[in-house]
Each structure stands twice: as C-alpha cells, then as structure tokens.
Design an enzyme around this catalytic site. Structure first.
Site, PDB file in Angstrom:
ATOM      1  N   ALA A  13       0.718  -1.201  -0.080  1.00 57.97           N
ATOM      2  CA  ALA A  13       0.020   0.076  -0.014  1.00 57.97           C
ATOM      3  C   ALA A  13       0.860   1.256   0.114  1.00 57.97           C
ATOM      4  O   ALA A  13       0.294   2.463   0.063  1.00 57.97           O
ATOM      5  CB  ALA A  13      -0.897   0.005   1.296  1.00 57.97           C
ATOM      6  N   GLY A  14       2.140   1.254  -0.075  1.00 55.57           N
ATOM      7  CA  GLY A  14       3.228   2.227  -0.073  1.00 55.57           C
ATOM      8  C   GLY A  14       3.316   2.871   1.435  1.00 55.57           C
ATOM      9  O   GLY A  14       3.649   4.148   1.815  1.00 55.57           O
ATOM     10  N   LYS A  15       3.287   2.098   2.533  1.00 57.71           N
ATOM     11  CA  LYS A  15       3.744   2.234   4.057  1.00 57.71           C
ATOM     12  C   LYS A  15       5.337   2.836   4.008  1.00 57.71           C
ATOM     13  O   LYS A  15       5.377   4.023   4.604  1.00 57.71           O
ATOM     14  CB  LYS A  15       3.282   1.264   4.838  1.00 57.71           C
ATOM     15  N   ASP A  87       9.131   1.351  11.079  1.00 57.40           N
ATOM     16  CA  ASP A  87       8.533   0.476   9.878  1.00 57.40           C
ATOM     17  C   ASP A  87       8.474  -0.852  10.602  1.00 57.40           C
ATOM     18  O   ASP A  87       9.028  -1.393  11.412  1.00 57.40           O
ATOM     19  CB  ASP A  87       9.956   0.641   8.702  1.00 57.40           C
ATOM     20  N   GLU A  88       7.530  -1.632   9.789  1.00 56.05           N
ATOM     21  CA  GLU A  88       7.282  -3.147  10.034  1.00 56.05           C
ATOM     22  C   GLU A  88       6.839  -3.214  11.329  1.00 56.05           C
ATOM     23  O   GLU A  88       7.234  -3.976  12.080  1.00 56.05           O
ATOM     24  CB  GLU A  88       8.351  -4.040   9.638  1.00 56.05           C
ATOM     25  N   CYS A 145      -7.811  -4.457  -4.087  1.00 52.08           N
ATOM     26  CA  CYS A 145      -7.826  -5.794  -4.552  1.00 52.08           C
ATOM     27  C   CYS A 145      -7.923  -5.701  -6.167  1.00 52.08           C
ATOM     28  O   CYS A 145      -8.216  -4.688  -6.576  1.00 52.08           O
ATOM     29  CB  CYS A 145      -9.123  -6.471  -3.990  1.00 52.08           C
ATOM     30  N   CYS A 147     -10.110  -6.963  -7.850  1.00 53.69           N
ATOM     31  CA  CYS A 147     -11.601  -6.591  -8.372  1.00 53.69           C
ATOM     32  C   CYS A 147     -11.872  -4.924  -8.388  1.00 53.69           C
ATOM     33  O   CYS A 147     -12.976  -4.750  -8.706  1.00 53.69           O
ATOM     34  CB  CYS A 147     -12.524  -7.168  -7.462  1.00 53.69           C
TER      35      CYS A 147
END
Length: 212
Positions: A13-15, A87-88, A145, A147
C-alpha cells in the site's frame, strides 16, 4: 502533546514510501528524525528502509529484546530528535508498543509507526493489536484488490503462485510472496478471473490515485 500514531494497511500500500516522505519532511525543515526497522525484515539490506519506488534510508534495527524507550532516550542525550519512525511495526512486542507510548508521553516526541494489521491467515499481529488498542491516532493506508474493492487482507503465495493457508505467521526471505485482497476474495482464495469482463476497468482503476 506528542502522540503515538499507527498507520496500517494490507501489503503493497506504500507504507514505507509514506514513512520515508514524512521523515524527509522533518529533515527538510532542519529537524532530526530517528528511524527504526525490524531485524526480521531481511528482504533488502539489513538496517535499511526501502520502498518499491526506490526511496531508501538507513535505520536502526530493533529485535524483540530491544528496549526502545531506553534506546531513544540515549539517542536524545546525544542529539535532538524531533520525531521517531518505526517501519514493520507489526513485529513489535506488546511491551515495545508501550515503550513507544512512553516516548510520546514522557519524552514528548511524536512516534509514527507503520505496519500490517493482520497476517495471511487473517490473525492479528501482536504489535498491531497493541497499537490498535493504545495508539492515539489510527490511520488506514488504503490499497485495492484485483476486483477494485478496498483490500484489507493479505494472502501468502508459494513459488507457483498458489495461496498458502497454513504455516508460520512470519516467513521472510523465502520463496513465498504476498498479495493484498478484499475480504471476499481472500475468503474465496480467489486471485483473479482472467475471463472477467471487468478486468480492463480494474486495470484502469489501478492506474488512478485511490481516494482516501
């Protein structure tokens, strides 16, 4: 008053990009930011936060035994620290999340954490659970997603591209990969339908900014 932030999302998602940009904003204004990344994350260089678009920065490495409050306190005794970035953050222990809360409350330094909310089995990471419980500010970083719906779940894929439903919660550096799915298609273990007439529309949507 300084706050503890938790920015959470599914995979890709670009965190890390957001973290590095926010850290740069501090540095651009002559302020110092202190960056941490997990020892468990060995996908690239140990002690480096890197994003998929090529941004990177050196960071201190934490494991589950590190006292983050003491480490940060020692750092500010040597130089001024205006913000802390982690991060993480899903790999933090519950105790370490409380240590970061103490940094915000007692050292008066804002702490921005970034991480996943759930693992590939839909279970909460301990660090994420603690952050969701006590962080002052919760921010969802959205991705989509295949979809076109908002992706909230993470699926683990084996080297053949098949969804893996069993295994250890943390597997990094192996042949597995990860993909973000909406809850419906995660539940169905469905990675996409090449015959779906809506795929072209989804592809176009993927190229457009996601409204947050």
């Amino acid at each position: 008053m300084a706050k503890l932030y938790f920015n959470f999302s599914a995979m890709n998602a670009g965190k890390s990009t957001m973290l590095l940009q926010a850290s740069y904003n501090y540095q651009e204004r002559g302020m110092r930011s202190l960056l941490f990344t997990a020892a468990l994350d060995n996908r690239t260089k140990i002690g480096e936060i890197s994003s998929r678009i090529g941004l990177k920065s050196e960071a201190l490495v934490y494991d589950t035994k590190m006292d983050l409050f003491t480490c940060i306190e020692q750092q500010i005794n040597q130089q001024t620290i205006n913000a802390v970035f982690v991060d993480e953050a899903q790999f933090l222990t519950e105790e370490q999340v409380w240590q970061l809360a103490r940094v915000a409350d007692h050292l008066r330094i804002p702490v921005m954490t970034y991480g996943l909310r759930t693992d590939f089995q839909g279970k909460m990471f301990p660090g994420s659970a603690a952050l969701l419980a006590i962080a002052d500010i919760l921010r969802e970083v959205r991705t989509i997603c295949w979809c076109g719906s908002k992706a909230t779940m993470v699926a683990r894929l084996d080297k053949a591209g098949n969804i893996v439903e069993e295994g250890d919660q943390v597997v990094i550096g192996g042949e597995e990969s990860y993909i973000s799915l909406c809850r419906k298609h995660w539940s169905l273990c469905k990675l996409g339908d090449p015959t779906d007439k809506n795929n072209d529309a989804v592809a176009e949507m993927m190229c457009e900014p996601v409204e947050l």
